[in-house]
Design a protein around this motif. Structure first.
Motif, PDB file in Angstrom:
ATOM      1  N   GLU A   1     133.694 -19.756  17.415  1.00  0.00           N
ATOM      2  CA  GLU A   1     133.825 -18.606  16.509  1.00  0.00           C
ATOM      3  C   GLU A   1     132.622 -17.692  16.708  1.00  0.00           C
ATOM      4  O   GLU A   1     131.480 -18.173  16.698  1.00  0.00           O
ATOM      5  CB  GLU A   1     133.831 -19.065  15.053  1.00  0.00           C
ATOM      6  CG  GLU A   1     134.955 -19.983  14.679  1.00  0.00           C
ATOM      7  CD  GLU A   1     134.821 -20.542  13.259  1.00  0.00           C
ATOM      8  OE1 GLU A   1     133.811 -20.260  12.581  1.00  0.00           O
ATOM      9  OE2 GLU A   1     135.724 -21.267  12.844  1.00  0.00           O
TER      10      GLU A   1
ATOM     11  N   GLU B   1     140.564 -17.322  22.908  1.00  0.00           N
ATOM     12  CA  GLU B   1     141.073 -18.698  22.928  1.00  0.00           C
ATOM     13  C   GLU B   1     141.643 -19.087  24.288  1.00  0.00           C
ATOM     14  O   GLU B   1     142.503 -18.392  24.837  1.00  0.00           O
ATOM     15  CB  GLU B   1     142.147 -18.860  21.850  1.00  0.00           C
ATOM     16  CG  GLU B   1     142.692 -20.248  21.728  1.00  0.00           C
ATOM     17  CD  GLU B   1     141.750 -21.219  21.031  1.00  0.00           C
ATOM     18  OE1 GLU B   1     141.851 -22.418  21.310  1.00  0.00           O
ATOM     19  OE2 GLU B   1     140.944 -20.772  20.204  1.00  0.00           O
TER      20      GLU B   1
ATOM     21  N   THR C   1     134.446 -26.593  24.359  1.00  0.00           N
ATOM     22  CA  THR C   1     134.535 -26.347  22.913  1.00  0.00           C
ATOM     23  C   THR C   1     134.668 -27.599  22.056  1.00  0.00           C
ATOM     24  O   THR C   1     134.478 -27.527  20.845  1.00  0.00           O
ATOM     25  CB  THR C   1     135.721 -25.418  22.599  1.00  0.00           C
ATOM     26  OG1 THR C   1     136.936 -26.032  23.044  1.00  0.00           O
ATOM     27  CG2 THR C   1     135.550 -24.060  23.272  1.00  0.00           C
TER      28      THR C   1
ATOM     29  N   LYS D   1     131.649 -24.626  16.932  1.00  0.00           N
ATOM     30  CA  LYS D   1     132.847 -23.877  16.553  1.00  0.00           C
ATOM     31  C   LYS D   1     132.974 -22.701  17.506  1.00  0.00           C
ATOM     32  O   LYS D   1     132.018 -21.948  17.699  1.00  0.00           O
ATOM     33  CB  LYS D   1     132.735 -23.362  15.113  1.00  0.00           C
ATOM     34  CG  LYS D   1     132.715 -24.460  14.081  1.00  0.00           C
ATOM     35  CD  LYS D   1     132.581 -23.885  12.685  1.00  0.00           C
ATOM     36  CE  LYS D   1     132.435 -25.010  11.669  1.00  0.00           C
ATOM     37  NZ  LYS D   1     132.186 -24.477  10.325  1.00  0.00           N
TER      38      LYS D   1
END
Length: 86
Positions: free
Chosen positions: A42, A69, A24, A40
């Motif tokens: 996301e 996460e 990441t 990102k």
């Protein structure tokens, strides 16, 4: 014709935090994975890069689909023929 996804599971003998960073963090990704300008973790984030060897480079298009996460990162990975959208 439906296409089944490719699922790859790998055990890496390293702390989860180091693996998460490798997947990441843009600077760390360059060492372990591939070089991209921005990433990102996301859902919905799209990223692109070129990869291959000296004789042939391929355009890779990816989209983050799921993030848990430090536990799970799911993204698509394709090789579109037309990459004028970069």
């Amino acid at each position: 014709m439906p296409i089944d996804p490719i699922i790859k599971e790998t055990t890496i003998h390293a702390p989860a935090s180091a693996v998460w960073k490798a997947l990441t963090d843009v600077e760390t990704m360059k060492e372990w994975y591939f070089a991209i300008n921005e990433f990102k973790a996301e859902p919905g984030f799209e990223f692109h890069f070129f990869g291959g060897d000296e004789s042939c480079q391929y355009y890779h298009a990816c989209k983050v689909m799921e993030v848990k996460e430090s536990e799970k990162l799911v993204h698509t990975w394709s090789y579109p023929q037309n990459f004028d959208a970069i």
